[in-house]
Design an enzyme around this catalytic site. Structure first.
Site, PDB file in Angstrom:
ATOM      1  N   GLU A   2       0.808  -1.225   0.000  1.00 23.83           N
ATOM      2  CA  GLU A   2       0.000   0.000   0.000  1.00 23.83           C
ATOM      3  C   GLU A   2       0.840   1.275   0.000  1.00 23.83           C
ATOM      4  OE1 GLU A   2      -2.458  -2.878   2.646  1.00 23.83           O
ATOM      5  OE2 GLU A   2      -0.352  -2.465   2.193  1.00 23.83           O
ATOM      6  N   ASP A  12      27.133  15.954 -25.518  1.00 22.81           N
ATOM      7  CA  ASP A  12      27.698  16.827 -26.531  1.00 22.81           C
ATOM      8  C   ASP A  12      29.093  17.236 -26.070  1.00 22.81           C
ATOM      9  OD1 ASP A  12      27.923  18.425 -28.755  1.00 22.81           O
ATOM     10  OD2 ASP A  12      26.868  20.124 -27.857  1.00 22.81           O
ATOM     11  N   ASP A  59      23.052  20.879 -24.894  1.00 24.16           N
ATOM     12  CA  ASP A  59      22.589  22.248 -24.654  1.00 24.16           C
ATOM     13  C   ASP A  59      22.066  22.953 -25.900  1.00 24.16           C
ATOM     14  OD1 ASP A  59      24.929  22.549 -26.024  1.00 24.16           O
ATOM     15  OD2 ASP A  59      25.907  23.864 -24.568  1.00 24.16           O
ATOM     16  N   ASP A  79      20.669  18.942 -29.990  1.00 25.12           N
ATOM     17  CA  ASP A  79      20.684  17.909 -28.947  1.00 25.12           C
ATOM     18  C   ASP A  79      19.288  17.562 -28.440  1.00 25.12           C
ATOM     19  OD1 ASP A  79      23.542  17.792 -28.816  1.00 25.12           O
ATOM     20  OD2 ASP A  79      23.517  19.661 -27.691  1.00 25.12           O
ATOM     21  N   ASN A  83       4.316 -14.035   5.345  1.00 26.97           N
ATOM     22  CA  ASN A  83       3.184 -14.089   6.282  1.00 26.97           C
ATOM     23  C   ASN A  83       1.892 -14.511   5.591  1.00 26.97           C
ATOM     24  OD1 ASN A  83       4.690 -13.431   8.482  1.00 26.97           O
ATOM     25  ND2 ASN A  83       4.119 -11.281   8.524  1.00 26.97           N
ATOM     26  N   ASN A  98      -0.932  -5.356   8.517  1.00 27.68           N
ATOM     27  CA  ASN A  98      -0.396  -4.732   7.322  1.00 27.68           C
ATOM     28  C   ASN A  98      -0.231  -3.227   7.498  1.00 27.68           C
ATOM     29  OD1 ASN A  98       0.525  -5.432   4.695  1.00 27.68           O
ATOM     30  ND2 ASN A  98      -1.252  -4.391   3.805  1.00 27.68           N
ATOM     31  N   ASP A 120       3.351  -1.203   7.480  1.00 26.69           N
ATOM     32  CA  ASP A 120       3.629  -0.129   6.520  1.00 26.69           C
ATOM     33  C   ASP A 120       4.019   1.164   7.229  1.00 26.69           C
ATOM     34  OD1 ASP A 120       3.281  -1.589   4.226  1.00 26.69           O
ATOM     35  OD2 ASP A 120       1.141  -1.146   4.053  1.00 26.69           O
TER      36      ASP A 120
END
Length: 838
Positions: free
Chosen positions: A287, A329, A590, A594, A658, A683, A687
Site C-alpha cells: 500500500e 555533446d 545544450d 541535442d 506471512n 499490514n 507499513d
C-alpha cells in the site's frame, strides 16, 4: 514540383538544378505562385505538440496495475469496516497521482520554446521585388534575403552573398561562425554544407540571398520539433514499476483464489472465507509503495538541488542512478564553449609570441570583433604602444583576409591576417629568425604540412603577414596585399574543462560509460576526447553512420565512443541503438541539435545556459555545466533507488511469507489463523513502520554500480526470504498448538505478535547487505519502526485488543514467541546475502 530527399541533399546540386526541381526562378515567385504553393506545402510551421489534458493524465495513472490493486485494497478495507486503512490507502493514491500529474506536459513546452526561436517576418522576392511577409507564408521556391541578426526562415540554397557568415552553434554545436558562399558542395552532412542555410540559424555578418528549398516540418528544425511532439515511451522506472504491479497482482490473485477455493472445498463459511481470501490479497499489496516512492524521489530532488541539479520529472532520479551510458555533446560539457588562443607560431612552426602580438595589433587597429579576435585580445601579448591606424582593407570572405596600415614614428607597416591559404597566396618571402628569406615551394609545403598537423589536432588557425608600405592610407587597396612577408600563424581551440577528466573518472568508476555525440568535426572530437582521457581508438562520422542499418549501428555502438558530424536525427539513432542493446541511456546537451536526443534518452539532461528547447526537453537541468554534477546526481539517484528497493524487498519477503503462512495454515487449522481485521491491522502497522525509509542511509556498495529493478531478483528474494519467514511461522504454529494447546483467540494474538515483530525488526537486517550495525539506520527510520512495533505489541494488552478479538497470551507463550523471533532474525541475517544474489 519535387524536392530533394535526405539521401540526395539539395546542397550537393548546382543552383540551376535545384531551381529546375522546384520549378522556380532566381527572381522569385509571383504572388499567385506563392499562394498555390502555400496550399500544396502548407504553412511554414512545425507539427503541433500533442496536448494531454489534466483529466487524461490522471485517468491514465488510475489504470496502472499497482494503482488498480491499491483501489481494490481500499475497497476491501472499507467493506470490512476498516475505514482508517481505506482512508490512508485512498490518500496515498491521491497524493501520488497529484504529484506525478504535476510533472506532466513538460514535453509540449519544448516545441513551444523552439517556435519562439524562429523568425516572425521574412524578406522574400515576390513579383520581382523584396517584400516582408510572415515567416509562416514562406514556401519552397521563394527567394529570400537575410542580413545581420536575421533568423533564417527556411532550409535554403545560397544564391548570392556579401561577406556572409551564419551562427549555426545551436544546430551543430560548433562555436565558430560558418562562412557561406554559392555553388555546389560535395558534403553529405549539413554541418559541412557551405552553400546552404538552415532554418533557425542566425545571420552573423554580411548579407545573403537564398532559395527556400524546405519549409516547416520538412526542415532540420521541423524534424526536431516533430521528434519532440511524439509521445515518449515509458521510462525504465515507470516500466519497472508497472512490471512490479503485475507481479504483485498475479501473486495476490493466484493466492486468494486458491485459498478461497480450498476453504470452500473444506465446507467453510462462504462470506468468512471470501473476506479472508481478500484480506490475504490486501496483505500482499504494498500500500505504501506509491508514498514511499514519491517521498523518496522528492527527498532525492531536494538533495540534488543542493548539488545544483533541478529535477523536472521525479522518476528521472531513479533513471539517472540506473544509467549505464551517458551520451554527451562536446561543446559546453567537455569543453568550455569559449574560443581561446592555443598557440603563436612562426613560419618554422616554433613558438613565437610576436606573431600573436602582430595579429592582436591588426585586430585592434582594424576594429575587428570576431570570436578569434576576442581570443587574441584576451590572451595575446600586449602590442607595442604608439601604433596608429592609417588605413584599412576590410575583411572579405571572397579574399578571406583583411589588412591594416599601421604607423609608428617613421615606420609604416601593412599587417595582413586571415585564412592561411589566402595569406600564403599573397606572400613571396618568410621570416626566418631575424632574416627575411624567399618563400619557395619547399617552404610553402612545410608550412602547409604544419597546418595540416594542427588541423588534425582539431585546432583552427589564422596566418599573419607584413610588409613595409609607403602607400597613403586613403589610397590603400586590396591590390596592395601582394609581395608580403609570411610571419607565422595563431592557433585557436575550444579547450577542455579542467574538471572534465576527473568527472569522467568518477563516472567510469561508477560503471557509467561516456560517449561523445557531436555535430563538430571528428578530428576535433577525437582531440578533445584524448585530452580528457576518453578512448579515441574509433570515431564514427555522420555520413558513415547514415550508411549503417539499425542492426549494424546497434553492433557498432558497443565499440565506438566518439561520434562527429552528427545530425539531430542521427543522435537519436545512436540513443535508440544503445537502448536496443539493453543500456539505460542518459543524454546531456545544450543545443537545438541535442533536443531530440535529450527527449529520446531514458534520462535527458541539459544545462542552465542551454537553448530553451534543450532545457524544456530535459528531465533535469544542471545549474553548473559540469560532469562532476552529473556524477553526483548518479550517486543521488542510486541512493534514492536503494531506499525504494528496501521497501520492495521487505514487502515482498515479509508480506509474502506471512500471507503464505496464513494461506497454508487455513488449510490445516480448524479456524482461521488471523481474522481479516487482524490481517489489515498487521499490514497497516507494518507499513507505518517503514515511513522512515526515504530518509535512511545507504551503503557504499549500493552506490558503486548502476541500479535498476530486477524482477527476477525480487522474485528470488521473496522466494527465499518468504519461505524462511513461513518456516518460522510453522514452528510458531506447532509450538502454540502442540506445545501450549492454546485456543483460537490466544493463537491469533500470539502469532500476530510474532508476525509483526519479525516483519518490523527484519527491516534493520534487510536494509543493508552486511552487518546491520556497520551501516546504522537513519534516526527517523529507527523511530518510525520502533514506534510501530511498540504500538503493535501494546494493542493486544489494551482495550483496543477487544476490538480486534485479541486475547492475552500467557508469559510462557510470550517467551516462546520471543525465542522464535530471535532465531528467525539470526537466520535472516545469514540468508539475506544468498537471497540477494551477492
Amino acid at each position: 514540383m519535387k524536392t530533394t530527399n535526405a539521401r540526395d541533399p539539395f546542397w550537393t546540386h548546382p543552383p540551376e538544378v535545384v531551381l529546375a526541381q522546384l520549378q522556380a526562378s532566381a527572381q522569385g515567385l509571383t504572388g499567385r505562385e506563392a499562394a498555390d504553393r502555400l496550399r500544396i506545402y502548407g504553412l511554414n510551421v512545425d507539427a503541433p505538440a500533442r496536448k494531454v489534458s489534466a483529466f487524461g493524465a490522471i485517468a491514465r495513472r488510475f489504470l496502472e496495475p499497482l494503482i488498480l490493486l491499491l483501489l481494490f485494497a481500499a475497497s476491501v478495507s472499507a467493506a470490512t469496516g476498516d475505514a482508517t486503512s481505506a482512508s490512508i490507502i485512498a490518500a496515498i493514491i491521491i497524493i501520488s497521482i497529484a504529484l506525478d500529474a504535476f510533472q506532466e506536459g513538460r514535453a509540449a513546452k519544448a516545441a513551444d520554446a523552439l517556435k519562439q526561436s524562429v523568425a516572425l517576418k521574412a524578406e522574400v522576392r515576390r513579383d520581382g521585388r523584396f517584400v516582408s511577409v510572415p515567416t509562416d507564408n514562406v514556401v519552397p521556391g521563394d527567394v529570400f534575403r537575410v542580413r545581420i541578426g536575421d533568423v533564417i526562415p527556411a532550409d535554403a540554397l545560397v544564391l548570392e552573398v556579401s561577406s556572409f557568415t551564419a551562427n549555426e552553434a545551436a544546430l551543430t554545436g560548433e562555436p565558430y561562425p560558418v562562412e557561406k558562399r554559392p555553388g555546389a558542395a560535395a558534403a553529405s552532412s549539413p554541418a559541412d554544407a557551405t552553400n546552404a542555410l538552415f532554418r533557425g540559424s542566425i545571420a552573423q555578418t554580411g548579407e545573403a540571398i537564398a532559395l527556400a528549398v524546405a519549409t516547416g516540418r520538412r526542415t532540420i528544425f521541423g524534424g526536431v520539433v516533430s521528434a519532440l511532439a511524439q509521445d515518449t515511451t515509458p521510462s525504465p522506472f515507470q516500466r519497472d514499476l508497472r512490471a512490479l504491479g503485475f507481479v504483485v497482482a498475479r501473486a495476490a490473485g493466484i493466492l486468494s483464489v486458491a485459498v478461497l477455493a480450498i476453504n470452500l472445498l473444506f465446507g467453510r463459511h462462504l462470506i468468512e472465507s471470501l473476506m479472508f481470501a481478500v484480506a490475504l490479497a490486501v496483505g500482499l499489496t504494498p500500500e505504501l509503495l506509491p508514498m514511499i516512492t514519491t517521498v523518496t524521489l522528492a527527498r532525492g530532488a531536494v538533495r540534488m538541488a543542493r548539488r545544483k541539479v533541478i529535477v523536472k520529472r521525479l522518476a528521472s532520479i531513479h533513471d539517472l542512478g540506473a544509467m549505464t551510458v551517458l551520451c554527451t555533446d562536446k561543446t559546453g560539457t567537455l569543453t568550455s564553449a569559449e574560443i581561446v588562443l592555443a598557440g603563436s607560431l612562426n613560419a618554422q612552426g616554433e613558438d613565437d609570441p610576436h606573431i600573436a602580438a602582430l595579429a592582436g595589433l591588426c585586430a585592434e587597429l582594424a576594429g575587428d570583433r570576431g570570436a578569434m579576435d576576442g581570443a587574441l585580445a584576451a590572451a595575446a601579448p600586449a602590442a607595442e604602444e604608439g601604433w596608429t591606424a592609417q588605413g584599412r582593407i576590410g575583411f572579405s570572405y571572397e579574399r578571406r583576409r583583411g589588412s591594416v596600415l599601421a604607423e609608428r614614428a617613421a615606420e609604416r607597416l601593412l599587417i595582413c591576417k586571415g585564412a592561411p591559404e589566402a595569406i600564403l597566396a599573397v606572400c613571396n618571402r618568410q621570416m626566418k629568425g631575424q632574416a627575411c628569406t624567399e618563400l619557395d615551394d619547399e617552404a610553402r609545403d612545410a608550412i602547409l604540412a604544419k597546418l595540416n598537423t594542427l588541423a588534425a589536432q582539431g585546432l583552427r588557425a589564422i596566418a599573419v603577414a607584413t610588409k613595409p608600405c609607403a602607400v597613403a592610407g586613403d589610397a590603400l587597396a586590396p591590390d596592395d596585399e601582394t609581395d608580403l612577408i609570411f610571419q607565422g600563424f595563431c592557433t585557436f581551440a575550444d579547450p577542455p574543462k579542467q574538471t572534465a577528466g576527473e568527472a569522467l573518472k568518477r563516472l567510469a568508476a561508477a560503471g557509467v560509460r561516456v560517449k561523445v555525440l557531436s555535430g563538430d568535426d571528428p578530428l576535433v572530437v577525437a582531440r578533445i576526447a584524448g585530452l580528457v582521457g576518453l578512448n579515441t581508438a574509433s570515431v564514427l562520422a555522420g555520413p558513415a553512420l547514415a550508411m549503417l542499418s539499425d542492426e549494424a549501428l546497434a553492433a557498432r555502438v558497443q565499440s565506438v565512443d566518439l561520434y562527429g558530424r552528427l545530425t539531430p536525427d542521427q543522435k537519436v539513432r545512436v540513443v535508440r541503438a544503445l537502448q536496443a542493446r539493453g543500456e539505460t541511456v542518459g543524454f546531456l546537451g545544450d543545443g537545438v541539435n541535442d533536443a531530440p536526443g535529450i527527449r529520446m534518452a531514458d534520462v535527458g539532461l541539459s544545462v542552465d545556459g542551454a537553448t530553451g528547447v534543450a532545457r524544456a526537453a530535459a528531465d533535469m537541468i544542471l545549474l553548473a555545466p559540469d560532469l562532476n554534477v552529473v556524477a553526483g546526481g548518479v550517486e543521488e539517484g542510486r541512493r534514492t533507488f536503494a531506499n525504494i528497493l528496501k521497501y520492495v524487498r521487505m514487502g515482498s519477503s515479509s508480506n509474502f511469507g506471512n500471507m503464505l503462512s496464513m494461506a497454508a495454515a487455513s488449510l490445516f487449522l480448524p479456524f482461521l489463523p488471523l481474522l481479516a481485521t487482524q490481517i489489515l491491522l498487521n499490514n497497516l502497522l507494518y507499513d507505518l513502520s517503514e515511513v522512515g525509509i526515504p530518509f535512511d542511509t545507504v551503503g557504499s556498495s549500493d552506490l558503486s554500480r548502476p541500479q535498476r529493478w530486477n524482477m527476477h531478483g525480487i522474485v528470488r528474494y521473496a522466494g527465499i526470504m518468504g519461505p524462511l519467514s513461513s518456516a518460522f511461522d510453522g514452528i510458531t504454529f506447532l509450538v502454540l498448538l502442540i506445545g501450549f494447546q492454546v485456543a483460537a483467540p490466544e493463537f491469533r494474538t500470539a502469532w500476530f505478535l510474532e508476525s509483526i515483530a519479525t516483519q518490523i525488526l527484519v527491516v534493520f537486517l534487510i536494509r543493508t547487505p552486511g552487518l546491520p550495525w556497520r551501516t546504522p539506520p537513519d534516526p527517523r527510520l529507527l523511530i518510525s519502526a520502533l514506534c510501530a512495533l511498540v504500538a503493535a505489541l501494546a494493542i493486544p494488552f489494551t482495550a483496543l485488543g477487544g476490538w480486534f478479538d485479541f486475547a492475552t497470551p500467557s508469559a510462557a507463550v510470550l517467551f516462546a514467541v520471543g525465542i522464535i523471533t530471535v532465531a528467525y532474525l539470526m537466520s535472516a541475517q545469514l540468508l539475506k546475502r544468498f537471497a540477494s544474489g551477492s
